[in-house]
Scaffold this motif. Structure first.
Motif, PDB file in Angstrom:
ATOM      1  N   GLY A 151      22.118  37.505  20.748  1.00  0.00           N
ATOM      2  CA  GLY A 151      22.965  38.002  19.673  1.00  0.00           C
ATOM      3  C   GLY A 151      23.720  36.895  18.959  1.00  0.00           C
ATOM      4  N   THR A 152      24.302  35.960  19.720  1.00  0.00           N
ATOM      5  CA  THR A 152      25.034  34.862  19.085  1.00  0.00           C
ATOM      6  C   THR A 152      24.086  33.895  18.384  1.00  0.00           C
ATOM      7  OG1 THR A 152      25.080  33.639  21.192  1.00  0.00           O
ATOM      8  CG2 THR A 152      27.008  34.982  20.654  1.00  0.00           C
ATOM      9  N   ALA A 153      22.860  33.764  18.889  1.00  0.00           N
ATOM     10  CA  ALA A 153      21.876  32.912  18.211  1.00  0.00           C
ATOM     11  C   ALA A 153      21.501  33.510  16.855  1.00  0.00           C
ATOM     12  CB  ALA A 153      20.634  32.742  19.076  1.00  0.00           C
ATOM     13  N   ILE A 154      21.320  34.822  16.805  1.00  0.00           N
ATOM     14  CA  ILE A 154      21.022  35.495  15.528  1.00  0.00           C
ATOM     15  C   ILE A 154      22.168  35.281  14.546  1.00  0.00           C
ATOM     16  CG2 ILE A 154      20.709  37.746  14.432  1.00  0.00           C
ATOM     17  CD1 ILE A 154      19.286  38.642  17.019  1.00  0.00           C
ATOM     18  N   ALA A 155      23.387  35.475  15.027  1.00  0.00           N
ATOM     19  CA  ALA A 155      24.551  35.300  14.159  1.00  0.00           C
ATOM     20  C   ALA A 155      24.693  33.842  13.726  1.00  0.00           C
ATOM     21  CB  ALA A 155      25.809  35.762  14.877  1.00  0.00           C
ATOM     22  N   GLY A 156      24.489  32.927  14.668  1.00  0.00           N
ATOM     23  CA  GLY A 156      24.595  31.506  14.338  1.00  0.00           C
ATOM     24  C   GLY A 156      23.584  31.083  13.287  1.00  0.00           C
ATOM     25  N   TYR A 157      22.366  31.603  13.395  1.00  0.00           N
ATOM     26  CA  TYR A 157      21.331  31.302  12.389  1.00  0.00           C
ATOM     27  C   TYR A 157      21.749  31.825  11.026  1.00  0.00           C
ATOM     28  CZ  TYR A 157      16.786  31.202  10.067  1.00  0.00           C
ATOM     29  OH  TYR A 157      15.767  30.960   9.174  1.00  0.00           O
ATOM     30  N   ALA A 158      22.277  33.049  11.000  1.00  0.00           N
ATOM     31  CA  ALA A 158      22.684  33.653   9.735  1.00  0.00           C
ATOM     32  C   ALA A 158      23.836  32.890   9.093  1.00  0.00           C
ATOM     33  CB  ALA A 158      23.071  35.108   9.965  1.00  0.00           C
ATOM     34  N   ILE A 159      24.766  32.417   9.911  1.00  0.00           N
ATOM     35  CA  ILE A 159      25.893  31.657   9.364  1.00  0.00           C
ATOM     36  C   ILE A 159      25.428  30.296   8.864  1.00  0.00           C
ATOM     37  CG2 ILE A 159      28.104  30.565   9.929  1.00  0.00           C
ATOM     38  CD1 ILE A 159      28.469  32.796  12.069  1.00  0.00           C
ATOM     39  N   ALA A 160      24.632  29.611   9.674  1.00  0.00           N
ATOM     40  CA  ALA A 160      24.195  28.254   9.319  1.00  0.00           C
ATOM     41  C   ALA A 160      23.344  28.225   8.060  1.00  0.00           C
ATOM     42  CB  ALA A 160      23.423  27.641  10.488  1.00  0.00           C
ATOM     43  N   ALA A 184      33.066  27.484   8.965  1.00  0.00           N
ATOM     44  CA  ALA A 184      32.560  27.832  10.300  1.00  0.00           C
ATOM     45  C   ALA A 184      32.098  26.581  11.040  1.00  0.00           C
ATOM     46  CB  ALA A 184      31.419  28.840  10.187  1.00  0.00           C
ATOM     47  N   LEU A 185      31.473  25.665  10.332  1.00  0.00           N
ATOM     48  CA  LEU A 185      31.041  24.406  10.953  1.00  0.00           C
ATOM     49  C   LEU A 185      32.246  23.564  11.358  1.00  0.00           C
ATOM     50  CD1 LEU A 185      28.048  23.485   8.611  1.00  0.00           C
ATOM     51  CD2 LEU A 185      27.908  24.261  10.982  1.00  0.00           C
ATOM     52  N   ALA A 186      33.281  23.560  10.525  1.00  0.00           N
ATOM     53  CA  ALA A 186      34.483  22.792  10.841  1.00  0.00           C
ATOM     54  C   ALA A 186      35.172  23.354  12.081  1.00  0.00           C
ATOM     55  CB  ALA A 186      35.438  22.801   9.649  1.00  0.00           C
ATOM     56  N   VAL A 187      35.248  24.679  12.164  1.00  0.00           N
ATOM     57  CA  VAL A 187      35.848  25.326  13.339  1.00  0.00           C
ATOM     58  C   VAL A 187      35.005  25.048  14.585  1.00  0.00           C
ATOM     59  CG1 VAL A 187      36.356  27.558  14.406  1.00  0.00           C
ATOM     60  CG2 VAL A 187      37.023  27.126  12.028  1.00  0.00           C
ATOM     61  N   SER A 188      33.684  25.092  14.431  1.00  0.00           N
ATOM     62  CA  SER A 188      32.776  24.939  15.573  1.00  0.00           C
ATOM     63  C   SER A 188      32.712  23.506  16.074  1.00  0.00           C
ATOM     64  CB  SER A 188      31.368  25.408  15.185  1.00  0.00           C
ATOM     65  OG  SER A 188      31.363  26.760  14.785  1.00  0.00           O
ATOM     66  N   ASP A 189      32.958  22.543  15.218  1.00  0.00           N
ATOM     67  CA  ASP A 189      32.840  21.127  15.600  1.00  0.00           C
ATOM     68  C   ASP A 189      33.721  20.766  16.777  1.00  0.00           C
ATOM     69  OD1 ASP A 189      30.860  19.788  14.210  1.00  0.00           O
ATOM     70  OD2 ASP A 189      32.090  19.554  12.406  1.00  0.00           O
ATOM     71  N   LYS A 190      34.803  21.512  16.990  1.00  0.00           N
ATOM     72  CA  LYS A 190      35.748  21.171  18.063  1.00  0.00           C
ATOM     73  C   LYS A 190      35.100  21.221  19.439  1.00  0.00           C
ATOM     74  CE  LYS A 190      38.558  24.368  16.651  1.00  0.00           C
ATOM     75  NZ  LYS A 190      39.707  25.313  16.570  1.00  0.00           N
ATOM     76  N   ILE A 191      34.081  22.075  19.608  1.00  0.00           N
ATOM     77  CA  ILE A 191      33.494  22.210  20.945  1.00  0.00           C
ATOM     78  C   ILE A 191      32.671  20.988  21.338  1.00  0.00           C
ATOM     79  CG2 ILE A 191      33.423  24.725  20.744  1.00  0.00           C
ATOM     80  CD1 ILE A 191      30.397  24.514  20.380  1.00  0.00           C
ATOM     81  N   THR A 192      32.307  20.156  20.364  1.00  0.00           N
ATOM     82  CA  THR A 192      31.500  18.961  20.673  1.00  0.00           C
ATOM     83  C   THR A 192      32.361  17.798  21.138  1.00  0.00           C
ATOM     84  OG1 THR A 192      31.590  18.142  18.377  1.00  0.00           O
ATOM     85  CG2 THR A 192      29.806  19.665  18.943  1.00  0.00           C
ATOM     86  N   LEU A 211      26.093  25.264  14.875  1.00  0.00           N
ATOM     87  CA  LEU A 211      25.935  23.820  14.710  1.00  0.00           C
ATOM     88  C   LEU A 211      24.475  23.397  14.843  1.00  0.00           C
ATOM     89  CD1 LEU A 211      29.007  22.606  16.824  1.00  0.00           C
ATOM     90  CD2 LEU A 211      28.787  22.513  14.323  1.00  0.00           C
ATOM     91  N   MET A 212      23.765  24.001  15.803  1.00  0.00           N
ATOM     92  CA  MET A 212      22.367  23.632  16.023  1.00  0.00           C
ATOM     93  C   MET A 212      21.501  24.004  14.824  1.00  0.00           C
ATOM     94  SD  MET A 212      19.702  24.845  19.010  1.00  0.00           S
ATOM     95  CE  MET A 212      19.244  26.342  18.127  1.00  0.00           C
ATOM     96  N   PHE A 213      21.640  25.221  14.324  1.00  0.00           N
ATOM     97  CA  PHE A 213      20.818  25.658  13.199  1.00  0.00           C
ATOM     98  C   PHE A 213      21.196  24.950  11.897  1.00  0.00           C
ATOM     99  CE2 PHE A 213      20.156  29.567  15.881  1.00  0.00           C
ATOM    100  CZ  PHE A 213      18.798  29.354  16.079  1.00  0.00           C
ATOM    101  N   ALA A 222      18.942  20.518  23.292  1.00  0.00           N
ATOM    102  CA  ALA A 222      19.374  20.086  24.617  1.00  0.00           C
ATOM    103  C   ALA A 222      20.890  20.076  24.727  1.00  0.00           C
ATOM    104  CB  ALA A 222      18.812  18.694  24.921  1.00  0.00           C
ATOM    105  N   GLN A 223      21.566  19.570  23.710  1.00  0.00           N
ATOM    106  CA  GLN A 223      23.030  19.558  23.750  1.00  0.00           C
ATOM    107  C   GLN A 223      23.583  20.978  23.652  1.00  0.00           C
ATOM    108  OE1 GLN A 223      24.970  17.267  20.671  1.00  0.00           O
ATOM    109  NE2 GLN A 223      27.016  17.563  21.543  1.00  0.00           N
ATOM    110  N   THR A 224      22.928  21.801  22.849  1.00  0.00           N
ATOM    111  CA  THR A 224      23.384  23.181  22.681  1.00  0.00           C
ATOM    112  C   THR A 224      23.387  23.929  24.010  1.00  0.00           C
ATOM    113  OG1 THR A 224      22.560  23.269  20.410  1.00  0.00           O
ATOM    114  CG2 THR A 224      22.945  25.376  21.507  1.00  0.00           C
ATOM    115  N   LEU A 225      22.238  23.887  24.703  1.00  0.00           N
ATOM    116  CA  LEU A 225      22.101  24.641  25.942  1.00  0.00           C
ATOM    117  C   LEU A 225      22.699  23.913  27.143  1.00  0.00           C
ATOM    118  CD1 LEU A 225      18.449  26.011  25.528  1.00  0.00           C
ATOM    119  CD2 LEU A 225      20.604  27.162  24.990  1.00  0.00           C
ATOM    120  N   GLY A 226      22.349  22.633  27.297  1.00  0.00           N
ATOM    121  CA  GLY A 226      22.755  21.895  28.489  1.00  0.00           C
ATOM    122  C   GLY A 226      24.137  21.281  28.419  1.00  0.00           C
ATOM    123  N   GLY A 227      24.562  20.899  27.225  1.00  0.00           N
ATOM    124  CA  GLY A 227      25.844  20.224  27.103  1.00  0.00           C
ATOM    125  C   GLY A 227      27.007  21.119  26.743  1.00  0.00           C
TER     126      GLY A 227
END
Length: 273
Positions: free
Chosen positions: A134-143, A156-164, A225-227, A234-239
């Protein structure tokens, strides 16, 4: 100086507290047992809906971030958008992985067995998988600008960048209190039905302004961020996602659920269902 309450009254109050704790434990445990008996198809579709719906936390926070001036207090106000997805999912009775950490764990620690462990893992696996789709579908739609305009996408990208900014190890540690807080929400809601809106709002707002890592909302941010090409798979899933999931499990199932069970374990007289 005020008189101390009579000893018999104090003992009565203690008995009431113990009874309330046992009743709350039973209510949350039985909710978990009901969830584990649900068909896999029902769990999946409910989890998928929750994954899409929880992404409104990112969208609302991004919309506020876009509308506010670049000031020191912008993040505190924009964070008011974060609870929106949780309010939709929890009040809408959708399956959210972090909420199920305690509801599925209590039946297991109350009556440990291989069968109970498999039922718990089955619930977590199905719900987490569905949440992430579900979040992958939403992330694709946003990106890709399917949802909102270019300005909302950039916000949305600016807000999401904090997790990296955190390493995988730091993300695990950072996700432990998030799992603990969401487990508390699931624990207190049966006794706070009329105040459910405010309970969810308060705890999830505290979660985000403290900067803790929530695996499901964080996965929406990571997939966005990934899309958008900012990070790789790898960073998305593993990191990002896997460390947050582990930390949420430690905080929710490993710490709070065990503490919640320990407080009534010695007083339980009923046979678990």
């Amino acid at each position: 100086m005020a008189d101390s309450p009579p000893a018999d009254r104090a003992d009565h109050d203690d008995d009431l507290k113990a009874a309330d704790a046992r009743e709350l434990h039973r209510t949350v445990r039985e909710a978990g047992e009901d969830e584990m008996r649900r068909p896999a198809r029902s769990l999946f579709w409910s989890g998928l809906a929750a994954g899409i719906a929880i992404s409104t936390s990112l969208l609302t926070e991004a919309a506020l971030h876009r509308a506010l001036p670049d000031t020191p207090w912008r993040e505190l106000v924009a964070a008011l958008g974060y609870p929106i997805g949780f309010l939709i999912v929890i009040l809408g009775r959708m399956q959210l992985f972090t909420e199920s950490t305690i509801t599925a764990m209590l039946p297991l620690v109350t009556r440990p067995s291989g069968r109970a462990a498999m039922a718990t893992l089955r619930l977590w696996g199905i719900v987490l998988f569905a949440n992430l789709i579900g979040t992958a579908i939403a992330g694709y739609a946003i990106a890709h600008g399917i949802i909102g305009d270019a300005a909302l996408r950039e916000a949305a990208l600016a807000v999401s960048d904090k997790i990296t900014e955190l390493s995988a190890g730091r993300t695990i540690v950072n996700a432990i209190p998030a799992g603990f807080l969401i487990a508390i929400v699931a624990w207190v809601l049966p006794n706070a039905r009329e105040q459910s809106f405010w309970v969810i709002l308060a705890f999830t707002y505290a979660l985000t302004i403290a900067g803790f890592s929530h695996s499901v909302v964080g996965s929406a941010e990571a997939f966005t961020l990934m899309f958008a090409g900012r990070i790789d798979l790898a960073q998305t899933l593993g990191g990002l996602i896997a460390p947050a999931v582990l930390g949420n499990l430690i905080g929710g199932a490993g710490i709070f659920a065990l503490l919640a069970h320990a407080q009534v374990r010695g007083e339980m007289t009923e046979t678990p269902s």
